[in-house]
Design a protein around this motif. Structure first.
Motif, PDB file in Angstrom:
ATOM      1  N   ALA A   1     -40.658 -16.915  24.939  1.00  0.00           N
ATOM      2  CA  ALA A   1     -40.159 -15.650  24.379  1.00  0.00           C
ATOM      3  C   ALA A   1     -39.786 -14.666  25.475  1.00  0.00           C
ATOM      4  CB  ALA A   1     -41.208 -15.053  23.440  1.00  0.00           C
ATOM      5  N   TYR A   2     -40.387 -14.824  26.651  1.00  0.00           N
ATOM      6  CA  TYR A   2     -40.055 -13.968  27.799  1.00  0.00           C
ATOM      7  C   TYR A   2     -38.565 -14.002  28.097  1.00  0.00           C
ATOM      8  CZ  TYR A   2     -39.929 -12.531  32.735  1.00  0.00           C
ATOM      9  OH  TYR A   2     -39.629 -11.930  33.924  1.00  0.00           O
ATOM     10  N   ALA A   3     -37.927 -15.172  27.880  1.00  0.00           N
ATOM     11  CA  ALA A   3     -36.492 -15.288  28.130  1.00  0.00           C
ATOM     12  C   ALA A   3     -35.696 -14.372  27.209  1.00  0.00           C
ATOM     13  CB  ALA A   3     -36.051 -16.733  27.940  1.00  0.00           C
ATOM     14  N   PHE A   4     -36.098 -14.310  25.929  1.00  0.00           N
ATOM     15  CA  PHE A   4     -35.400 -13.435  24.989  1.00  0.00           C
ATOM     16  C   PHE A   4     -35.528 -11.973  25.388  1.00  0.00           C
ATOM     17  CE2 PHE A   4     -36.356 -10.581  21.413  1.00  0.00           C
ATOM     18  CZ  PHE A   4     -35.074 -10.420  20.908  1.00  0.00           C
ATOM     19  N   TRP A   5     -36.750 -11.537  25.705  1.00  0.00           N
ATOM     20  CA  TRP A   5     -36.941 -10.125  26.031  1.00  0.00           C
ATOM     21  C   TRP A   5     -36.187  -9.728  27.298  1.00  0.00           C
ATOM     22  CZ3 TRP A   5     -38.550  -7.254  22.302  1.00  0.00           C
ATOM     23  CH2 TRP A   5     -39.408  -7.759  21.346  1.00  0.00           C
ATOM     24  N   MET A   6     -36.167 -10.601  28.298  1.00  0.00           N
ATOM     25  CA  MET A   6     -35.429 -10.300  29.523  1.00  0.00           C
ATOM     26  C   MET A   6     -33.926 -10.237  29.256  1.00  0.00           C
ATOM     27  SD  MET A   6     -37.460  -9.697  31.976  1.00  0.00           S
ATOM     28  CE  MET A   6     -36.234  -9.735  33.280  1.00  0.00           C
ATOM     29  N   ARG A   7     -33.430 -11.150  28.435  1.00  0.00           N
ATOM     30  CA  ARG A   7     -32.001 -11.145  28.099  1.00  0.00           C
ATOM     31  C   ARG A   7     -31.635  -9.882  27.332  1.00  0.00           C
ATOM     32  NH1 ARG A   7     -27.952 -14.906  29.760  1.00  0.00           N
ATOM     33  NH2 ARG A   7     -26.227 -14.787  28.295  1.00  0.00           N
ATOM     34  N   TRP A   8     -32.463  -9.514  26.372  1.00  0.00           N
ATOM     35  CA  TRP A   8     -32.162  -8.324  25.572  1.00  0.00           C
ATOM     36  C   TRP A   8     -32.215  -7.064  26.419  1.00  0.00           C
ATOM     37  CZ3 TRP A   8     -35.852  -4.546  23.483  1.00  0.00           C
ATOM     38  CH2 TRP A   8     -35.234  -3.617  22.644  1.00  0.00           C
ATOM     39  N   LEU A   9     -33.218  -6.957  27.304  1.00  0.00           N
ATOM     40  CA  LEU A   9     -33.343  -5.776  28.156  1.00  0.00           C
ATOM     41  C   LEU A   9     -32.154  -5.652  29.104  1.00  0.00           C
ATOM     42  CD1 LEU A   9     -35.022  -3.362  29.115  1.00  0.00           C
ATOM     43  CD2 LEU A   9     -36.227  -4.913  30.677  1.00  0.00           C
ATOM     44  N   LYS A  10     -31.748  -6.745  29.721  1.00  0.00           N
ATOM     45  CA  LYS A  10     -30.626  -6.691  30.656  1.00  0.00           C
ATOM     46  C   LYS A  10     -29.343  -6.291  29.949  1.00  0.00           C
ATOM     47  CE  LYS A  10     -32.442 -10.150  33.898  1.00  0.00           C
ATOM     48  NZ  LYS A  10     -32.249 -11.503  34.475  1.00  0.00           N
ATOM     49  N   ARG A  11     -29.087  -6.861  28.778  1.00  0.00           N
ATOM     50  CA  ARG A  11     -27.846  -6.537  28.063  1.00  0.00           C
ATOM     51  C   ARG A  11     -27.869  -5.102  27.546  1.00  0.00           C
ATOM     52  NH1 ARG A  11     -26.881 -10.204  30.550  1.00  0.00           N
ATOM     53  NH2 ARG A  11     -25.718 -12.100  30.038  1.00  0.00           N
TER      54      ARG A  11
ATOM     55  N   CYS B   1     -25.841  -0.378  20.290  1.00  0.00           N
ATOM     56  CA  CYS B   1     -25.860  -1.293  21.438  1.00  0.00           C
ATOM     57  C   CYS B   1     -27.127  -2.146  21.444  1.00  0.00           C
ATOM     58  CB  CYS B   1     -25.744  -0.507  22.741  1.00  0.00           C
ATOM     59  SG  CYS B   1     -24.135   0.279  23.010  1.00  0.00           S
ATOM     60  N   ALA B   2     -28.270  -1.509  21.156  1.00  0.00           N
ATOM     61  CA  ALA B   2     -29.527  -2.252  21.145  1.00  0.00           C
ATOM     62  C   ALA B   2     -29.539  -3.307  20.040  1.00  0.00           C
ATOM     63  CB  ALA B   2     -30.694  -1.280  20.965  1.00  0.00           C
ATOM     64  N   ALA B   3     -28.997  -2.969  18.863  1.00  0.00           N
ATOM     65  CA  ALA B   3     -28.961  -3.934  17.765  1.00  0.00           C
ATOM     66  C   ALA B   3     -28.038  -5.108  18.095  1.00  0.00           C
ATOM     67  CB  ALA B   3     -28.504  -3.237  16.482  1.00  0.00           C
ATOM     68  N   TRP B   4     -26.884  -4.790  18.684  1.00  0.00           N
ATOM     69  CA  TRP B   4     -25.943  -5.862  19.041  1.00  0.00           C
ATOM     70  C   TRP B   4     -26.518  -6.773  20.114  1.00  0.00           C
ATOM     71  CZ3 TRP B   4     -22.346  -9.039  17.996  1.00  0.00           C
ATOM     72  CH2 TRP B   4     -21.602  -9.652  18.998  1.00  0.00           C
TER      73      TRP B   4
ATOM     74  N   ARG C   1     -31.007 -13.005  20.712  1.00  0.00           N
ATOM     75  CA  ARG C   1     -31.717 -13.895  19.797  1.00  0.00           C
ATOM     76  C   ARG C   1     -30.923 -15.179  19.562  1.00  0.00           C
ATOM     77  NH1 ARG C   1     -35.976 -13.354  16.443  1.00  0.00           N
ATOM     78  NH2 ARG C   1     -36.037 -14.611  14.533  1.00  0.00           N
ATOM     79  N   ALA C   2     -29.598 -15.038  19.370  1.00  0.00           N
ATOM     80  CA  ALA C   2     -28.758 -16.223  19.177  1.00  0.00           C
ATOM     81  C   ALA C   2     -28.747 -17.089  20.440  1.00  0.00           C
ATOM     82  CB  ALA C   2     -27.340 -15.797  18.808  1.00  0.00           C
ATOM     83  N   TRP C   3     -28.689 -16.437  21.616  1.00  0.00           N
ATOM     84  CA  TRP C   3     -28.724 -17.175  22.878  1.00  0.00           C
ATOM     85  C   TRP C   3     -30.045 -17.921  23.027  1.00  0.00           C
ATOM     86  CZ3 TRP C   3     -32.203 -16.200  26.911  1.00  0.00           C
ATOM     87  CH2 TRP C   3     -31.960 -16.886  28.099  1.00  0.00           C
ATOM     88  N   HIS C   4     -31.153 -17.284  22.691  1.00  0.00           N
ATOM     89  CA  HIS C   4     -32.472 -17.908  22.834  1.00  0.00           C
ATOM     90  C   HIS C   4     -32.637 -19.078  21.865  1.00  0.00           C
ATOM     91  CE1 HIS C   4     -36.921 -18.163  22.310  1.00  0.00           C
ATOM     92  NE2 HIS C   4     -36.891 -17.997  23.619  1.00  0.00           N
ATOM     93  N   ARG C   5     -32.160 -18.931  20.644  1.00  0.00           N
ATOM     94  CA  ARG C   5     -32.273 -20.013  19.671  1.00  0.00           C
ATOM     95  C   ARG C   5     -31.380 -21.199  20.030  1.00  0.00           C
ATOM     96  NH1 ARG C   5     -32.380 -17.257  13.619  1.00  0.00           N
ATOM     97  NH2 ARG C   5     -34.515 -16.442  13.734  1.00  0.00           N
ATOM     98  N   GLY C   6     -30.269 -20.934  20.696  1.00  0.00           N
ATOM     99  CA  GLY C   6     -29.336 -22.009  21.033  1.00  0.00           C
ATOM    100  C   GLY C   6     -29.699 -22.767  22.289  1.00  0.00           C
TER     101      GLY C   6
ATOM    102  N   ARG D   1     -27.351 -25.674  25.008  1.00  0.00           N
ATOM    103  CA  ARG D   1     -27.314 -24.236  25.246  1.00  0.00           C
ATOM    104  C   ARG D   1     -26.054 -23.655  24.635  1.00  0.00           C
ATOM    105  NH1 ARG D   1     -27.883 -23.295  31.324  1.00  0.00           N
ATOM    106  NH2 ARG D   1     -27.792 -21.145  30.586  1.00  0.00           N
ATOM    107  N   GLY D   2     -26.164 -22.350  24.267  1.00  0.00           N
ATOM    108  CA  GLY D   2     -25.021 -21.652  23.692  1.00  0.00           C
ATOM    109  C   GLY D   2     -25.106 -21.561  22.183  1.00  0.00           C
ATOM    110  N   TRP D   3     -24.462 -20.547  21.619  1.00  0.00           N
ATOM    111  CA  TRP D   3     -24.405 -20.409  20.161  1.00  0.00           C
ATOM    112  C   TRP D   3     -22.974 -20.259  19.673  1.00  0.00           C
ATOM    113  CZ3 TRP D   3     -22.816 -15.705  17.813  1.00  0.00           C
ATOM    114  CH2 TRP D   3     -22.635 -14.640  18.698  1.00  0.00           C
TER     115      TRP D   3
END
Length: 505
Positions: A368-378, A405-408, A414-419, A433-435
């Motif tokens: 899950a750390y990957a999702f939070w880091m991706r969301w924070l950076k974006r 912006c935060a919602a997008w 989330r889509a990136w992490h699931r894919g 990888r990828g969605w």
């Protein structure tokens, strides 16, 4: 019936190779000296004679270079090696061991087809491009030489039977074949944005000349039609992007149909696994035929876009060893099937990876750390837009923009992490990888060149790490794995490499 060709004596190319070399030398000369020709052209009439002399000198140099290159290029087979002598001022002797040949590509353009000859490209992974190019050989000689180079010929007293001639429809062990409807879908699913950008750039570059032409044509239009055109000009302005997009799509469709016309993929079966090869033939104007031994395949990738998923097919890339691995972007021989669906995909997967799966598959997903880091950076990347909105329209609009912006970025992360996930059976790994643009990379651990374990201090404290599997033709990355899992997978992959006793390429 033609006897088997042995190529044991030095020989030159077909005489048509001289004509092809002249064109090749002229193209290389124009690419290197075109600024000089442009400068001469714009000097004016007083220097026109120098421009003519420059063109004449270029033609003479092109002709002499092609003749010398043709006369001093010879090749022959001896002691399981291909010996090549070439060079004009500096003589080169190249020895290519046959067991190092990765792929051989046969192509035949319209001129070569007219004279019943074809070109040959040989890839040994010794450089980023093809190590050897033979521009013109008779059809039978080219395929006999290819069979000798790949050591997979099925030669009888009747001659070479492993390669169908153009026009043959009955191909043994057929794996995939693309009809016209599928080719149209391939063209529609291409990336049209690059062609649209190129068209717009061309219009902007030559807008001065275009306005002059339009002005001259406008003067010839009768006054009655001018009134009608002026009335319709807003509509023409609105429709122009649609026309550009339609032309771009049409170009993509035509290019795909011409390039992949009558695409056939088949397998040359043999009891000896080292003699099984994957064949591909395609092309309308420029006929291409490629052969890659299955045991030399290092890396396979399936990819698709949203449009291709609607059509129900993937694009398959099969790569043999190449210099530079994944970083090699040009010159090397590449086998690509633009459209494969379920059954051909499973058949090709079984051919390239016959033991997959050896054991029960284990699925790995990033933490899950990957999702939070991706969301924070974006979110941080898009936050300047919210600050700009606050500065111009007030804090209410700014907070609304920041929330949007935060919602997008939340949805995107989330889509990136699931894919992103991977499966392994202890010998192979399949990485997804990828969605929106999805990719699947599959490698055999027994053919790995290196296993890279990456972890910075912050990741070490969080207990995550990245694994990168390097092959001779590409990489497969497993990011944000638990540290313990990454270490286990690394050790298991290294054990597979060390315990393997067969050939890896």
């Amino acid at each position: 019936m033609k006897p088997t060709r042995v190529f044991d004596r030095p020989q030159r190319q077909h005489a048509l190779g001289l004509l092809i070399l002249i064109g090749w030398q002229a193209q290389a000369l124009v690419r290197s000296t075109w600024p000089v020709f442009v400068a001469f052209y714009f000097q004016g009439d007083r220097d026109a004679q120098f421009f003519v002399w420059a063109i004449a000198a270029g033609c003479v140099l092109t002709f002499l270079g092609a003749v010398l290159h043709f006369a001093r290029f010879t090749f022959h087979l001896e002691a399981d090696q291909l010996h090549v002598r070439k060079g004009v001022l500096v003589r080169d002797k190249v020895n290519i061991p046959l067991d190092r040949v990765q792929a051989v590509h046969v192509e035949q353009n319209l001129l070569q087809r007219l004279f019943k000859v074809c070109g040959l490209k040989i890839d040994t992974a010794g450089s980023a491009g093809s190590e050897l190019v033979i521009h013109a050989l008779p059809w039978d000689d080219a395929h006999a030489l290819r069979s000798r180079l790949l050591q997979s010929a099925q030669v009888t007293n009747a001659g070479v039977e492993d390669e169908p001639r153009p026009g043959d429809t009955d191909t043994p062990n057929l794996v995939a074949a693309l009809d016209t409807a599928t080719l149209l879908k391939v063209g529609l699913s291409q990336n049209h944005l690059s062609k649209i950008g190129f068209a717009i750039g061309g219009l902007l570059t030559f807008q001065g000349v275009a306005w002059e032409v339009v002005a001259e044509v406008w003067q010839q239009v009768p006054s009655m039609y001018r009134t009608v055109l002026l009335f319709l000009s807003p509509l023409l302005l609105v429709l122009s992007p649609v026309v550009i997009a339609a032309v771009s799509v049409l170009i993509s469709v035509v290019t795909s149909v011409v390039k992949h016309w009558k695409l056939r993929v088949w397998v040359e079966a043999d009891e000896d696994p080292s003699k099984r090869a994957l064949h591909l033939s395609q092309g309308l104007l420029n006929r291409q035929s490629m052969q890659v031994p299955l045991h030399k395949v290092q890396w396979v990738m399936w990819e698709n876009t949203w449009i291709r998923r609607q059509f129900g097919f993937d694009t398959l890339h099969v790569r043999q060893a190449s210099a530079g691995g994944a970083e090699s972007t040009s010159g090397g021989l590449k086998l690509t099937i633009p459209a494969v669906d379920g059954p051909p995909t499973r058949e090709l997967e079984g051919l390239v990876f016959p033991t997959w799966p050896e054991r029960r598959l284990v699925t790995m997903r990033p933490m899950a750390y990957a999702f939070w880091m991706r969301w924070l950076k974006r979110t941080l990347l898009w936050s300047p837009l919210a600050l700009l909105a606050t500065w111009n329209f007030g804090w209410v609009v700014g907070l609304t923009a920041l929330g949007g912006c935060a919602a997008w970025t939340w949805f995107w992360a989330r889509a990136w992490h699931r894919g992103m996930w991977a499966t392994t059976d202890g010998r192979h790994v399949s990485v997804h990888r990828g969605w929106l643009f999805r990719k699947r990379v599959m490698v055999d651990w027994t053919k790995l060149q290196a296993v890279q374990f990456t972890q910075n201090r912050i990741q070490a404290r969080r207990g995550v790490a990245h694994l990168t599997f390097h092959t001779a033709s590409g990489v497969a990355v497993l990011p944000y794995l638990p540290t313990s899992t990454a270490l286990q997978i690394r050790d298991l992959a290294c054990a597979q490499v060390n315990g393997h006793r067969g050939a890896w390429m």
